[in-house]
Scaffold this motif. Structure first.
Motif, PDB file in Angstrom:
ATOM      1  N   TYR A   1       9.646  11.083  -1.543  1.00 60.30           N
ATOM      2  CA  TYR A   1       9.340  10.836  -0.131  1.00 60.30           C
ATOM      3  C   TYR A   1       7.821  10.872   0.037  1.00 60.30           C
ATOM      4  CZ  TYR A   1      14.320  11.657   0.564  1.00 60.30           C
ATOM      5  OH  TYR A   1      15.683  11.567   0.497  1.00 60.30           O
ATOM      6  N   LEU A   2       7.338  10.604   1.223  1.00 59.16           N
ATOM      7  CA  LEU A   2       5.900  10.436   1.400  1.00 59.16           C
ATOM      8  C   LEU A   2       5.097  11.687   1.062  1.00 59.16           C
ATOM      9  CD1 LEU A   2       6.864   7.828   2.853  1.00 59.16           C
ATOM     10  CD2 LEU A   2       4.940   8.114   4.402  1.00 59.16           C
ATOM     11  N   LEU A   3       5.687  12.862   1.275  1.00 57.98           N
ATOM     12  CA  LEU A   3       4.976  14.088   0.969  1.00 57.98           C
ATOM     13  C   LEU A   3       5.449  14.732  -0.328  1.00 57.98           C
ATOM     14  CD1 LEU A   3       4.014  13.700   3.919  1.00 57.98           C
ATOM     15  CD2 LEU A   3       4.026  16.188   4.124  1.00 57.98           C
ATOM     16  N   GLY A   4       6.344  14.092  -1.046  1.00 55.80           N
ATOM     17  CA  GLY A   4       6.783  14.669  -2.306  1.00 55.80           C
ATOM     18  C   GLY A   4       8.279  14.608  -2.484  1.00 55.80           C
ATOM     19  N   ASP A   5       8.909  15.780  -2.588  1.00 58.29           N
ATOM     20  CA  ASP A   5      10.314  15.818  -2.975  1.00 58.29           C
ATOM     21  C   ASP A   5      11.280  16.000  -1.817  1.00 58.29           C
ATOM     22  OD1 ASP A   5       9.750  18.425  -2.327  1.00 58.29           O
ATOM     23  OD2 ASP A   5      10.390  19.291  -4.241  1.00 58.29           O
TER      24      ASP A   5
ATOM     25  N   GLU B   1      11.189   0.375  -2.786  1.00 65.96           N
ATOM     26  CA  GLU B   1      12.614   0.071  -2.822  1.00 65.96           C
ATOM     27  C   GLU B   1      13.440   1.322  -3.132  1.00 65.96           C
ATOM     28  OE1 GLU B   1      12.510  -3.023  -5.704  1.00 65.96           O
ATOM     29  OE2 GLU B   1      11.438  -4.396  -4.349  1.00 65.96           O
ATOM     30  N   ALA B   2      12.935   2.170  -4.035  1.00 63.47           N
ATOM     31  CA  ALA B   2      13.654   3.411  -4.341  1.00 63.47           C
ATOM     32  C   ALA B   2      13.653   4.350  -3.139  1.00 63.47           C
ATOM     33  CB  ALA B   2      13.006   4.087  -5.554  1.00 63.47           C
ATOM     34  N   TRP B   3      12.523   4.412  -2.439  1.00 60.76           N
ATOM     35  CA  TRP B   3      12.435   5.229  -1.213  1.00 60.76           C
ATOM     36  C   TRP B   3      13.416   4.726  -0.163  1.00 60.76           C
ATOM     37  CZ3 TRP B   3       9.461   3.632   3.412  1.00 60.76           C
ATOM     38  CH2 TRP B   3       9.268   4.657   4.344  1.00 60.76           C
ATOM     39  N   TYR B   4      13.463   3.419   0.016  1.00 56.13           N
ATOM     40  CA  TYR B   4      14.377   2.828   0.989  1.00 56.13           C
ATOM     41  C   TYR B   4      15.826   3.136   0.618  1.00 56.13           C
ATOM     42  CZ  TYR B   4      16.850  -0.772   3.656  1.00 56.13           C
ATOM     43  OH  TYR B   4      17.712  -1.437   4.482  1.00 56.13           O
ATOM     44  N   GLU B   5      16.157   3.095  -0.666  1.00 52.82           N
ATOM     45  CA  GLU B   5      17.509   3.445  -1.089  1.00 52.82           C
ATOM     46  C   GLU B   5      17.821   4.906  -0.784  1.00 52.82           C
ATOM     47  OE1 GLU B   5      20.027   1.551  -2.188  1.00 52.82           O
ATOM     48  OE2 GLU B   5      18.703  -0.136  -1.702  1.00 52.82           O
ATOM     49  N   ARG B   6      16.840   5.791  -0.977  1.00 51.04           N
ATOM     50  CA  ARG B   6      17.070   7.207  -0.636  1.00 51.04           C
ATOM     51  C   ARG B   6      17.314   7.361   0.856  1.00 51.04           C
ATOM     52  NH1 ARG B   6      12.381   7.592  -3.829  1.00 51.04           N
ATOM     53  NH2 ARG B   6      12.965   7.990  -6.000  1.00 51.04           N
ATOM     54  N   LEU B   7      16.506   6.671   1.664  1.00 53.68           N
ATOM     55  CA  LEU B   7      16.714   6.739   3.108  1.00 53.68           C
ATOM     56  C   LEU B   7      18.093   6.208   3.471  1.00 53.68           C
ATOM     57  CD1 LEU B   7      13.252   5.508   4.476  1.00 53.68           C
ATOM     58  CD2 LEU B   7      13.990   7.857   4.017  1.00 53.68           C
ATOM     59  N   SER B   8      18.478   5.099   2.836  1.00 54.09           N
ATOM     60  CA  SER B   8      19.754   4.458   3.159  1.00 54.09           C
ATOM     61  C   SER B   8      20.948   5.323   2.801  1.00 54.09           C
ATOM     62  CB  SER B   8      19.861   3.112   2.433  1.00 54.09           C
ATOM     63  OG  SER B   8      18.805   2.243   2.802  1.00 54.09           O
ATOM     64  N   SER B   9      20.747   6.289   1.915  1.00 55.40           N
ATOM     65  CA  SER B   9      21.845   7.185   1.536  1.00 55.40           C
ATOM     66  C   SER B   9      22.031   8.323   2.536  1.00 55.40           C
ATOM     67  CB  SER B   9      21.582   7.768   0.145  1.00 55.40           C
ATOM     68  OG  SER B   9      20.536   8.736   0.178  1.00 55.40           O
ATOM     69  N   ARG B  10      21.112   8.468   3.470  1.00 56.46           N
ATOM     70  CA  ARG B  10      21.173   9.568   4.432  1.00 56.46           C
ATOM     71  C   ARG B  10      22.031   9.152   5.627  1.00 56.46           C
ATOM     72  NH1 ARG B  10      17.040  13.150   2.821  1.00 56.46           N
ATOM     73  NH2 ARG B  10      17.442  14.398   4.692  1.00 56.46           N
ATOM     74  N   PRO B  11      23.070   9.907   5.973  1.00 57.91           N
ATOM     75  CA  PRO B  11      23.929   9.522   7.107  1.00 57.91           C
ATOM     76  C   PRO B  11      23.159   9.313   8.409  1.00 57.91           C
ATOM     77  CG  PRO B  11      24.976  11.248   5.822  1.00 57.91           C
ATOM     78  CD  PRO B  11      23.589  11.093   5.271  1.00 57.91           C
TER      79      PRO B  11
ATOM     80  N   MET C   1       0.835  -1.204   0.000  1.00 56.07           N
ATOM     81  CA  MET C   1       0.000   0.000   0.000  1.00 56.07           C
ATOM     82  C   MET C   1       0.871   1.256   0.000  1.00 56.07           C
ATOM     83  SD  MET C   1      -3.035   0.993   2.686  1.00 56.07           S
ATOM     84  CE  MET C   1      -1.953   1.364   4.057  1.00 56.07           C
ATOM     85  N   LEU C   2       1.929   1.235   0.806  1.00 56.17           N
ATOM     86  CA  LEU C   2       2.842   2.378   0.817  1.00 56.17           C
ATOM     87  C   LEU C   2       3.568   2.503  -0.521  1.00 56.17           C
ATOM     88  CD1 LEU C   2       4.127   4.718   2.303  1.00 56.17           C
ATOM     89  CD2 LEU C   2       5.711   3.117   3.377  1.00 56.17           C
ATOM     90  N   ASP C   3       3.904   1.383  -1.134  1.00 54.85           N
ATOM     91  CA  ASP C   3       4.534   1.415  -2.448  1.00 54.85           C
ATOM     92  C   ASP C   3       3.643   2.156  -3.455  1.00 54.85           C
ATOM     93  OD1 ASP C   3       6.505   0.315  -4.539  1.00 54.85           O
ATOM     94  OD2 ASP C   3       4.605  -0.519  -5.240  1.00 54.85           O
ATOM     95  N   GLU C   4       2.361   1.896  -3.422  1.00 52.79           N
ATOM     96  CA  GLU C   4       1.433   2.590  -4.322  1.00 52.79           C
ATOM     97  C   GLU C   4       1.405   4.089  -4.019  1.00 52.79           C
ATOM     98  OE1 GLU C   4      -2.445   0.889  -4.387  1.00 52.79           O
ATOM     99  OE2 GLU C   4      -1.725  -1.136  -4.867  1.00 52.79           O
ATOM    100  N   TRP C   5       1.403   4.440  -2.759  1.00 50.30           N
ATOM    101  CA  TRP C   5       1.376   5.858  -2.373  1.00 50.30           C
ATOM    102  C   TRP C   5       2.613   6.593  -2.890  1.00 50.30           C
ATOM    103  CZ3 TRP C   5      -1.843   9.347  -0.103  1.00 50.30           C
ATOM    104  CH2 TRP C   5      -1.267  10.537   0.371  1.00 50.30           C
ATOM    105  N   LEU C   6       3.739   5.921  -2.891  1.00 56.21           N
ATOM    106  CA  LEU C   6       5.015   6.547  -3.246  1.00 56.21           C
ATOM    107  C   LEU C   6       5.204   6.725  -4.755  1.00 56.21           C
ATOM    108  CD1 LEU C   6       7.306   4.744  -0.674  1.00 56.21           C
ATOM    109  CD2 LEU C   6       7.047   7.235  -0.856  1.00 56.21           C
ATOM    110  N   ALA C   7       4.284   6.231  -5.556  1.00 54.48           N
ATOM    111  CA  ALA C   7       4.429   6.373  -7.009  1.00 54.48           C
ATOM    112  C   ALA C   7       4.566   7.856  -7.382  1.00 54.48           C
ATOM    113  CB  ALA C   7       3.223   5.770  -7.723  1.00 54.48           C
ATOM    114  N   GLY C   8       5.638   8.185  -8.078  1.00 61.74           N
ATOM    115  CA  GLY C   8       5.867   9.561  -8.506  1.00 61.74           C
ATOM    116  C   GLY C   8       6.415  10.479  -7.428  1.00 61.74           C
ATOM    117  N   LYS C   9       6.749   9.925  -6.262  1.00 61.90           N
ATOM    118  CA  LYS C   9       7.247  10.740  -5.150  1.00 61.90           C
ATOM    119  C   LYS C   9       8.628  10.246  -4.726  1.00 61.90           C
ATOM    120  CE  LYS C   9       2.589  11.193  -3.074  1.00 61.90           C
ATOM    121  NZ  LYS C   9       1.923  10.039  -3.765  1.00 61.90           N
TER     122      LYS C   9
END
Length: 206
Positions: free
Chosen positions: A151-155, A185-195, A141-149
């Motif tokens: 992060y959860l609220l956008g950019d 998975e793309a969101w998780y990769e973005r999070l994982s790049s944050r120190p 469900m969260l994967d669907e929400w993240l389509a085109g984003k």
């Protein structure tokens, strides 16, 4: 300086520490809870009568409950960045923060306790399987929400990303046979790049 009471392998403490690190706040974290004990002492109960972690002290203010602590830090120190100033955006962030508590926490706790804290011979495999199925459905469900984003609220990262994002590390490491979730998975990769995420969330799961 903030004082954060709680052990580093607690996901609820991780939520607070990740938030503080994103805001570049100086923190003094003190080990309590779990193997460290200390939650039933009179001094700790005077700060937090609920007797759980985390507890945050910021000057004369003492607060507890992880989402409340994270919201406070973001509102006080991150207005316009982690803390959305627009009420509609803030409501969306709140929605996903509460979703982690009310929907995601139950099945992921069953998976965590079943696979990490329970000896293999004593595991309830049926309960773990059912909980993992629920977690897959919820993160789909969260994967669907993240389509085109991004992060959860956008950019940009906001407080809305942090509770579900902290739990996503456990989901990715403990729940196998996940369906394709490219946005998640793309969101998780973005999070994982944050120190701050790497330092406070991507720790051994114990």
């Amino acid at each position: 300086m903030l004082t954060v009471w709680g052990r580093p392998n607690s996901i609820n403490v991780q939520i607070v520490m990740w938030t503080a690190a994103e805001l570049e706040l100086e923190t003094d974290r003190k080990d309590v809870g779990g193997a460290f004990g200390g939650l039933d002492t009179p001094d700790y109960r005077a700060m937090n009568p609920n007797g759980r972690i985390p507890t945050v002290q910021d000057g004369d203010l003492t607060i507890w409950e992880s989402n409340a602590c994270a919201r406070y830090l973001a509102a006080r120190y991150g207005a316009g960045s982690l803390w959305p100033e627009d009420p509609a955006e803030r409501a969306t962030a709140d929605m996903w923060m509460d979703w982690k508590k009310t929907s995601l926490m139950g099945p992921m706790t069953t998976v965590f306790w079943g696979l990490v804290r329970t000896p293999e011979a004593d595991r309830d495999d049926a309960a773990i399987t059912a909980a993992a199925d629920s977690a897959r459905t919820l993160y789909a469900m969260l994967d669907e929400w993240l389509a085109g984003k991004d992060y959860l609220l956008g950019d940009r990262l906001t407080i809305g990303d942090i509770p579900a994002g902290a739990m996503c590390y456990r989901f990715m490491n403990l729940v196998q046979d996940r369906p394709s979730m490219p946005n998640l998975e793309a969101w998780y990769e973005r999070l994982s790049s944050r120190p701050a995420y790497r330092d406070h969330v991507m720790l051994p799961i114990t």
